[in-house]
Design a protein around this motif. Sequence first.
Motif, mmCIF file in Angstrom:
data_model
loop_
_atom_site.group_PDB
_atom_site.id
_atom_site.type_symbol
_atom_site.label_atom_id
_atom_site.label_comp_id
_atom_site.label_asym_id
_atom_site.label_seq_id
_atom_site.Cartn_x
_atom_site.Cartn_y
_atom_site.Cartn_z
ATOM 1 N N HIS A 42 4.185 6.596 4.621
ATOM 2 C CA HIS A 42 3.177 5.771 3.964
ATOM 3 C C HIS A 42 3.355 5.852 2.465
ATOM 4 O O HIS A 42 3.010 4.956 1.727
ATOM 5 C CB HIS A 42 1.780 6.303 4.280
ATOM 6 C CG HIS A 42 1.279 5.851 5.585
ATOM 7 N ND1 HIS A 42 1.153 4.525 5.902
ATOM 8 C CD2 HIS A 42 0.866 6.538 6.667
ATOM 9 C CE1 HIS A 42 0.687 4.421 7.122
ATOM 10 N NE2 HIS A 42 0.503 5.635 7.615
ATOM 11 N N ASP A 43 3.854 7.019 2.070
ATOM 12 C CA ASP A 43 3.897 7.330 0.658
ATOM 13 C C ASP A 43 5.036 6.548 -0.009
ATOM 14 O O ASP A 43 6.201 6.866 0.123
ATOM 15 C CB ASP A 43 4.120 8.846 0.503
ATOM 16 C CG ASP A 43 3.975 9.286 -0.937
ATOM 17 O OD1 ASP A 43 4.141 8.438 -1.830
ATOM 18 O OD2 ASP A 43 3.694 10.474 -1.150
ATOM 19 N N TYR A 85 -0.024 -4.748 2.628
ATOM 20 C CA TYR A 85 -0.472 -3.440 2.185
ATOM 21 C C TYR A 85 -1.773 -3.478 1.418
ATOM 22 O O TYR A 85 -2.530 -2.530 1.399
ATOM 23 C CB TYR A 85 0.629 -2.734 1.378
ATOM 24 C CG TYR A 85 1.267 -1.710 2.235
ATOM 25 C CD1 TYR A 85 0.797 -0.401 2.210
ATOM 26 C CD2 TYR A 85 2.238 -2.059 3.147
ATOM 27 C CE1 TYR A 85 1.337 0.537 3.051
ATOM 28 C CE2 TYR A 85 2.768 -1.130 3.994
ATOM 29 C CZ TYR A 85 2.312 0.170 3.935
ATOM 30 O OH TYR A 85 2.825 1.089 4.774
ATOM 31 N N ARG A 90 -4.973 5.190 0.171
ATOM 32 C CA ARG A 90 -3.888 5.059 1.146
ATOM 33 C C ARG A 90 -4.270 5.744 2.447
ATOM 34 O O ARG A 90 -5.203 6.533 2.497
ATOM 35 C CB ARG A 90 -2.628 5.727 0.605
ATOM 36 C CG ARG A 90 -2.002 5.007 -0.550
ATOM 37 C CD ARG A 90 -0.709 5.721 -0.914
ATOM 38 N NE ARG A 90 -0.241 5.215 -2.202
ATOM 39 C CZ ARG A 90 -0.007 6.017 -3.245
ATOM 40 N NH1 ARG A 90 -0.211 7.316 -3.163
ATOM 41 N NH2 ARG A 90 0.424 5.493 -4.364
ATOM 42 N N GLN A 101 -9.741 -1.212 3.806
ATOM 43 C CA GLN A 101 -8.506 -1.557 3.118
ATOM 44 C C GLN A 101 -8.498 -3.041 2.766
ATOM 45 O O GLN A 101 -7.673 -3.507 1.988
ATOM 46 C CB GLN A 101 -7.301 -1.270 4.018
ATOM 47 C CG GLN A 101 -7.310 0.105 4.614
ATOM 48 C CD GLN A 101 -5.915 0.693 4.699
ATOM 49 O OE1 GLN A 101 -5.043 0.353 3.897
ATOM 50 N NE2 GLN A 101 -5.704 1.571 5.658
ATOM 51 N N LEU A 143 -2.951 2.301 -4.902
ATOM 52 C CA LEU A 143 -2.857 1.788 -3.541
ATOM 53 C C LEU A 143 -1.448 1.379 -3.170
ATOM 54 O O LEU A 143 -1.248 0.616 -2.240
ATOM 55 C CB LEU A 143 -3.823 0.607 -3.364
ATOM 56 C CG LEU A 143 -5.261 0.963 -3.701
ATOM 57 C CD1 LEU A 143 -6.141 -0.275 -3.664
ATOM 58 C CD2 LEU A 143 -5.799 2.014 -2.757
ATOM 59 N N SER A 144 -0.492 1.875 -3.949
ATOM 60 C CA SER A 144 0.916 1.714 -3.592
ATOM 61 C C SER A 144 1.445 0.310 -3.742
ATOM 62 O O SER A 144 0.761 -0.574 -4.182
ATOM 63 C CB SER A 144 1.187 2.184 -2.184
ATOM 64 O OG SER A 144 0.883 1.166 -1.280
#
Lengths: 235, 232, 282, 341, 392
Positions: free
Chosen positions: A192-193, A231, B35, B191, B230-231
């Motif tokens: 996920h990272d 995402y 996340r 999310q 949140l990437s």
Amino acid sequence: MTVTIPLLSLRNVSRSFGTFKAVTDVSEDFGPEELNCIIGPNGAGKSTLLNMICGTLAVSSGSIHFGDESIGGMSGDKIARLGIARKFQVPSVFPSLSVVENFHVSASNALSANELDEILSTVNLSVDRDTTASELPHGKKQWLEIGMALSMQPKVLLLDEPTAGLSVDETRATSEFLRTLRGKVTVVVIEHDMAFVRDLKAHTMVLHHGKVIASGSFEDIENNDLVRDVYLGRR
Amino acid sequence: MLTVQHLTSGYGSAKILNGVNLDLGSKEVVAILGRNGVGKTTLLKTVMGIVATQSGTTELKGQNITKLPTHDIAKAGIGYVPQGRGIFDKLSVKENLRMGLRSRPDGSDEIPEYIYEKFPILLERSGQLAGTLSGGQKQQLAISRALCGDPKLLLLDEPSEGIQPNIVQEIGSFVRELVERRDISVLIVEQNLELIGLAADRFEIMVKGELVHRGLTSELNNEEMLKEYLSV
Amino acid sequence: MEALIPFSLNALTLISILLMVSMGMAIIFGLMNVINLAHGEFITIGAFTLVVVQGLGGNFWLALIAAPIVGYIIGLALEKALIARIYENPLHAILVTWGLSLILQQVIQLIFGASPQSITGPFPGSIDILGVAYPAYRLFLIAFALATFAATILVFKKTKFGLDLRASIQSSEMASVMGVNPDKINARAFASGAALAALAGVLLAPLTAVTAYMGINYLARSFFVVLVGGAGSISGVAAGSGLIGSLETALSYEIPTTVAQALVLALAIVILRFRPQGILPA
Amino acid sequence: MTTTILNTTPGQITRKQKLGPASIIAIGIILALLILPAFVQGYTLTSYRDVLLFALFALSLDLFWGKTGILSFGHATFFGLGAYGMAIMSIHFSIDPAIVSLVGLLAGVGMAALVALIVGYFILYGGVRGAYFTIVTLALTLIANHVAVGWPSVTGGDSGLIGVPPFSILGWSFADPISSYYLALIVLGACLLSSMWVMSGRLGLILTAIQDDEIKVQTLGYKTPLLLLMTFAASAAMAALAGGLYAAGNGFVAPDMIALLLSTEVIIWVAVGGSGTLVGAVIGTAIVWWLQQKISSINASAWPIVIGTFFILLVLVFPKGPAAFVLDKVKKLRRDKEDDR
Amino acid sequence: MSKSNVTRRQTLATLGKGAALAGVATLGMPAIVRAQSGPIKLGFLSGLTGLETILGETQLNCFKLAVSQINAASGIAGRQIEFIVEDDQTTTKGAIDKARKLINQDQVDATIGLIASLTHVAARSVTTPAKKLLMYTTYYEGDVCERYFFSTGQIPNQQIDPSVEWLTANEGKSTYIIGSDYVWPRKSADAIKAAMEAKGGKVLDAEFFPFGTSDFGPALDRVKSANPDFVWCMCAGNDLITFLKQFNSFGLGKQLFSQGLDDVFSQAEPELTNGAISDQSYFMGIESEENAKFKAAYRDMFGPKPINAIGEATYNAVYLYKAAVEKAGSTETEAVIDALGQVEFDAPQGKVSFASNNVARSNSILARANNGDWDVIKDFGQVDPVVPGCSL
């Protein structure tokens, strides 16, 4: 290492539970030349895919080949003996055994003292060799499990969220370690990272609702609008 | 309404929450973002008493509920809709709603009418096994069931997960409506930014078991901030 | 044709006995997943409640009311003292309940002595059914077992307790989120199972010798009734009792009873291998 | 695969460590038992012989329960099969007296192993574990008991068979108390040391690992049902060995040697010694036997109450067994001492 | 309830006192006598728990009654009796273990007791090779012919044959046998078959059930279809109670015969036993001076409780043993055995003595249960025991 490692290739792999389609039509090749990552939101089917590769789950349709061998319907223990090792999402070690004993159980052949020392130092557990696994801190359990996978002398290493619960330093160490495996072992990582995946510069495949929505180098993926939407929850 | 101070908790040797501080006012809707795996769900579960608190306190309307068992926390006035909804599949729709009545302070045995008015499908399918409902209907049932207990605070864990966009909107506006009409506060883990935009007043971002950033919902189009936490 | 009537009645009697002794097991083992090896002693406790009630001048019917109450109270006390600590660990449940079973047997024997207790049952005569005389008490037993079964189903389907229990079994976590105290539900469910077993004990007393060890005869069979019928559902007990009861009766007409019982048990193992969820899964 | 597991030692150090204190205790016990007949004789010695055989029976259960964590409530089935095999062979068939004991013993051991393989295949390969396994084995004992009672022409029914000759082989007879005592001791000693040796190796580690996480062990490439089945069968065979020698030693078999009560008693013997230690099973049997003598001579009905109470205490006070409870305390003391240094 | 409570405690108390009492008495005797001859040790072995509990207690009481009477009257040849009570739990294993203990550890001079046949077979496997005296006191299938084994109960030619003679003449020529599954019912069934056929009768079928059988329904259904003139039951102990309960409720209208029924059963369950016929060597209703004294002494010691033939035969066995030791002038087993064949005792049932096959000459009384008591149908008087081909 001179052993040639055959390609792990998935062709139109699907899996459904009742009417729910967990994985749909996934085709992908994983080889040792580069590290492979599978990313995707929760419930995208990543773990299901891994479960099918290592035989815990049967494929509903499609085929999985390891080199010339079709492993789609093989039992878990047989697949493991072909050299496909797996590290679970939750660190899955044998809590009542010591570190060394964990390695002895996981090794496909009896480990010599040298091999044992090598693995211990690779995963930084030399000082903990006789510690009972249940007493290890979380991060070391992750390493222990990676070490167990290594002691199988695997050709394929499947890692399900190896950095979950790790500190920033531990995470960095993990990615450094994985990069040393490039070319020697086929590595498939679920993560996920994103920082971690970026660090790995891995060949990345994005799963969403069981389907591959993107696949390619990490840079490609990072700039893919569809992936960003998924995402960030934009539809 | 809800005050959480220095809350830590986790499973076995793994610590998930590392000192969470959170204040939730009356009639306020707060969203927790972050996340996967940072501890959002654990926060809700810890508040609910499902995961044991290791240190820190949780107060509801000034009452310390940190050490209470889950069923007493429910009775103190917190409704909880877990991730995956926690529907009793083998009970009928009505029986699910009746279970929701158990935590009512007034002990009433009547399912509040506004619920059937809002979600007529639940009346229509009253006798059917809840397991046969669609994902969206299950989510409606789960929220309704939590509301049957007449809670002061509602905890929602990813209500948009696996639901069609139109129902996501419906849920978002329903949450708003609840706050206005029924004097409820809502803590929501989500999310889906659309739902957050519709329902929440403000948000908090969680990283590695800590709340590191807070802001008003209007700030949510700040790409830089999103990218950082949140990437992608 | 005429031979079929006593045969079916005999089968029905055995089915009813199995039904009665297994309903408590269906709750405690089937629903709550507690392996209770002291189940037979709850049956014994019921039978001895009849002994005591009649010793004090009461009759069978009074005992029929008293036994489930006694069973409930003892069940409740044991749940609080012991059983509540062993829900998580089946091995612990096995050891603790077996220990409990040994202690209960001996305590009952110390109080009442080892000789069979004398009791009086109702309906001593027999009744004509389509020209075949059949013991009235056995007919009563069949009717009573069916009524108890129906009542148990009703309690599960219609009462608040039944709803709470069914919800807790599916997810005790979600039930507590609803405000239901799982400890309380567990205690009441266990006690209800004990009460049903005690009721079975009263019903069995007019048929068999009443001794401190009488319950052990029914332990394994009630386990198998529940397993074969399908753990997790009360209605499974009816299926399990029906299958095992009719099979055992039919076989006992052809081969020695001992062998018939062994065969039925062996068959149960085979059924479990191929239908691990039982014939009527939840 | 099984053979490699049995043969390979996971690094000399590990086995030595594992064998350490337990093997010293085991050898010590065997040596003490070797000189025991110098101090007791006659009838008392036959009692001790029976204790040795029950200890062997307990060891067999510990080999399975202690090492796999799966509790068999039906081990009396195998003890009984051994006993009945011996009795039936020597009473119903006219076999050359020189080898009749051996044939009887082999028949019993073979039957037990076969039944364990069949039943074990059904349930272990069927994925039955834990509590369900326990209940199925409980039923197994009941079935075996039913057969023993309900087939009187072969088994003697409720009264059993009387007149089993003492164990003898090729003219060597173990009829008198001393020789039958030594026979039991040699068999027990051999079984104890060899099972401790095997279990200190890889198989022991893998079985422990299966207890922790069987799926994980499968993903490592082991056929876990096969390993469990083999252990179960070996354990059953050892139980039958004890049963056969017991029948020969005492001259009879009866249905209570194949009954639920014996199945539960052997659990206590193992539990008292601390399951999984192997040598503990032997110690536990001796302790319980001694206690039983003391308590039941005070009051016959007190014994079941003591067992019952013990079962409950076992779970609530010392879930790892009283011996382990004491050992843990000792270990902790020793560790504290080391920490001081 | 409270009644049996007291009884139980009493039993335990007396049980514990037995040896102590004897010990005190021994100390009271002149030192010289004690030095020449210590107490005589008797072992009492029987089923005090388990299947035969209902009978074991009475048997033990009668044993104790005899011992205490003898001890009070200055013992056997001046020596007190010390006794050890052991429970075989009606199992083979129990009987063997306890017989071993009595002989090897306690070193008793003789062992008396036992009820179920499986226990006498088991105990004998210990006592006979050890050349120790065993006295069995229960009616049985009667096919043992061993020097070290004596029996004071009836055997088939004393119990089954006279019964069959009367039953075939008065009840009918066919019977159906239901019994527990062990030696006694199975072997007795053979004796019954032979006796019935000799009288032109027939055994329609014989079924045997394991201990603890809870449902005789299907069996009774088959009895009904077979339609015998009378039903012959040889269920043991607790299972006999279960059988009676179900037999009565089925209302087959058939005469029940069971040679296992006696005063203990009929007084515990008067309604269940009513109308059943049995044949025993002793019923409480026997009118004789000895029986009146016996019953009074029993009541004084244990309260108003029933006595049965097994109990009386146990009482007789102790007295016969006493007479034999006194005649032999020693407790040496071989001498006592030789003497046993030559002594007699004025028993409650009348004079008893051993025939050359080591079985007592005893009464055969056919009677019908009537509200707990037994009405004599026919008294066959004392019958000589016949064990084919046995003369010791």
